[in-house]
Design an enzyme around this catalytic site. Structure first.
Site, PDB file in Angstrom:
ATOM      1  N   SER A 186      30.802  34.360  89.302  1.00 59.89           N
ATOM      2  CA  SER A 186      29.738  34.128  88.227  1.00 59.89           C
ATOM      3  C   SER A 186      29.525  35.545  87.584  1.00 59.89           C
ATOM      4  O   SER A 186      29.377  36.558  88.360  1.00 59.89           O
ATOM      5  CB  SER A 186      28.503  33.437  89.032  1.00 59.89           C
ATOM      6  OG  SER A 186      27.240  33.280  87.898  1.00 59.89           O
ATOM      7  N   HIS A 200      28.910  34.965  79.345  1.00 58.17           N
ATOM      8  CA  HIS A 200      28.600  34.500  80.615  1.00 58.17           C
ATOM      9  C   HIS A 200      30.120  33.845  81.140  1.00 58.17           C
ATOM     10  O   HIS A 200      30.735  33.193  80.286  1.00 58.17           O
ATOM     11  CB  HIS A 200      27.780  33.316  80.630  1.00 58.17           C
ATOM     12  CG  HIS A 200      27.726  32.364  81.784  1.00 58.17           C
ATOM     13  ND1 HIS A 200      28.325  30.904  81.586  1.00 58.17           N
ATOM     14  CD2 HIS A 200      27.430  32.387  82.997  1.00 58.17           C
ATOM     15  CE1 HIS A 200      28.327  30.518  82.704  1.00 58.17           C
ATOM     16  NE2 HIS A 200      27.695  31.070  83.628  1.00 58.17           N
ATOM     17  N   GLY A 357      18.577  29.642 102.790  1.00 58.05           N
ATOM     18  CA  GLY A 357      19.422  30.792 103.108  1.00 58.05           C
ATOM     19  C   GLY A 357      19.687  31.763 101.791  1.00 58.05           C
ATOM     20  O   GLY A 357      20.514  32.309 102.045  1.00 58.05           O
ATOM     21  N   ALA A 358      19.573  30.979 100.750  1.00 59.41           N
ATOM     22  CA  ALA A 358      20.113  31.704  99.517  1.00 59.41           C
ATOM     23  C   ALA A 358      19.717  33.084  99.188  1.00 59.41           C
ATOM     24  O   ALA A 358      18.672  33.206  99.610  1.00 59.41           O
ATOM     25  CB  ALA A 358      19.800  30.811  98.125  1.00 59.41           C
TER      26      ALA A 358
END
Length: 400
Positions: A186, A200, A357-358
């Site tokens: 990303s 992006h 848990g990100a």
């Protein structure tokens, strides 16, 4: 309300940048990328008033932008290693794309390098590498992140997948539990100069398994991703070049991909509450499984690498253009709209925030370092700022 004047936007580069590129011979260019970075659309540079900061005077177009000629460069070993599982090859691809783009972007930045931050999930179910550059002279904030994760789909994630795709709804039952595995890269780049566009990129492969039954193979597996451009000031030739470069990558694999994915991008990056799109588009796709995995992997390889050729020369071309307070303020207003889309509508952001848990720092890496929300901001009709608004409130076929 604030109004911006009809003062024209400069079409060329700064005198310093012109002097640099005038000495670059055609043989020094790597592919089409550096050729485009060295072109001038107009020899006039309008007076913009005092330049904000000293970064413009120190910026130079590099003699060579690395990694723009992906078509003729030797392919890495993983590219043709069909004996290796696809999820492993995708992991190697996103790591490769990260390294290539970081190298290309650093060629524009005279003083700073990316910080490489490797992290692992507390439960041991995945890792990531966040490469971030902040407060540079060419790049105000740039992030190139890789995530290789696995876990169990939450009810909200499963419901979102089923709602967006009828085929997914048929193959993933609402009353079952599923594990997932994903590898993706990303990218968001926010240049400092208001005339250089934000961009992006995201490419990923997602695999879904019945819980505890990975050895049986995935129930579903697909590719997703795309690339799009978000300028604060509109240069038609820049946007056309960006789209044409992505189209070239698409056409090598399917003559219908570009048109299909361009229209998808226009729909996906809409900001309904603003009645505009986030930028001037590009390509976007999700749940892509219309060809054999090997064919799609090679398409994603080309599309992911084409972004370097499509975008980095645009920053090189515009990063040394003089600008003043008016242009900086407008850039920050447009960044505010960018942040609104990412926080309210973007599926990737929502998926990440819903994942137990990100790593929040990496998920919110896409947000600009600075932005501005100004009450009743309205450009003067006929101004360059109003022209940008016209572009993001209509759909344009940039490649005829």
């Amino acid at each position: 309300m604030r109004r911006y004047s009809t003062q024209p936007v400069p079409q060329g580069m700064s005198p310093g940048a012109k002097a640099v590129v005038s000495g670059i011979c055609a043989g020094a260019a790597t592919g089409a990328g550096l050729w485009y970075a060295s072109q001038q659309t107009d020899k006039r540079v309008e007076e913009q008033g005092a330049v904000l900061g000293s970064e413009v005077s120190s910026l130079r177009v590099p003699a060579e932008i690395p990694n723009t000629d992906y078509e003729h460069s030797p392919k890495p070993e993983y590219y043709g290693d069909t004996a290796r599982p696809m999820h492993e090859r995708m992991e190697l691809l996103v790591l490769d794309l990260q390294d290539r783009l970081v190298t290309a972007l650093e060629s524009l930045e005279p003083t700073r390098k990316f910080v490489w931050d490797r992290w692992e999930r507390d439960d041991g179910r995945g890792y990531g590498i966040s490469c971030v550059l902040q407060d540079g002279e060419a790049l105000e904030k740039a992030g190139v992140n890789v995530s290789v994760l696995e876990g169990t789909l939450t009810p909200g994630q499963l419901r979102s997948m089923r709602d967006r795709n009828p085929q997914t709804a048929q193959r993933l039952r609402a009353d079952e539990e599923y594990d997932f595995r994903v590898a993706g890269v990303s990218v968001v780049v926010h240049p400092r100069n208001p005339y250089a566009p934000t961009a992006h990129k995201n490419y990923r492969r997602f695999e879904v398994y019945r819980k505890g039954a990975r050895e049986a193979g995935p129930v579903m597996a697909w590719f997703g991703g795309g690339a799009d451009l978000t300028p604060a000031y509109l240069f038609d030739d820049d946007v056309t070049y960006f789209h044409q470069t992505l189209k070239h990558a698409c056409d090598a694999h399917d003559p219908h991909y570009y048109t299909r994915f361009k229209q998808w991008c226009d729909r996906y990056f809409a900001i309904p509450h603003r009645n505009e799109t986030r930028g001037v588009g590009g390509i976007f796709f999700d749940d892509l499984e219309d060809k054999a995995p090997e064919q799609l992997f090679r398409f994603v390889y080309d599309a992911g690498n084409a972004f370097i050729r499509a975008y980095v020369p645009l920053v090189a071309r515009r990063m040394a253009t003089p600008y003043g307070a008016r242009q900086r303020e407008w850039q920050l207003v447009r960044r505010g709209h960018y942040a609104e889309f990412n926080l309210v509508y973007d599926r990737g952001t929502k998926f990440g925030l819903m994942t137990p848990g990100a790593r929040i720092e990496s998920i919110l890496m896409s947000l600009p370092l600075t932005a501005r929300w100004e009450y009743m901001n309205q450009p003067e009709p006929g101004s360059p700022e109003a022209r940008l608004l016209d572009a993001v409130r209509t759909t344009t076929d940039w490649v005829k």
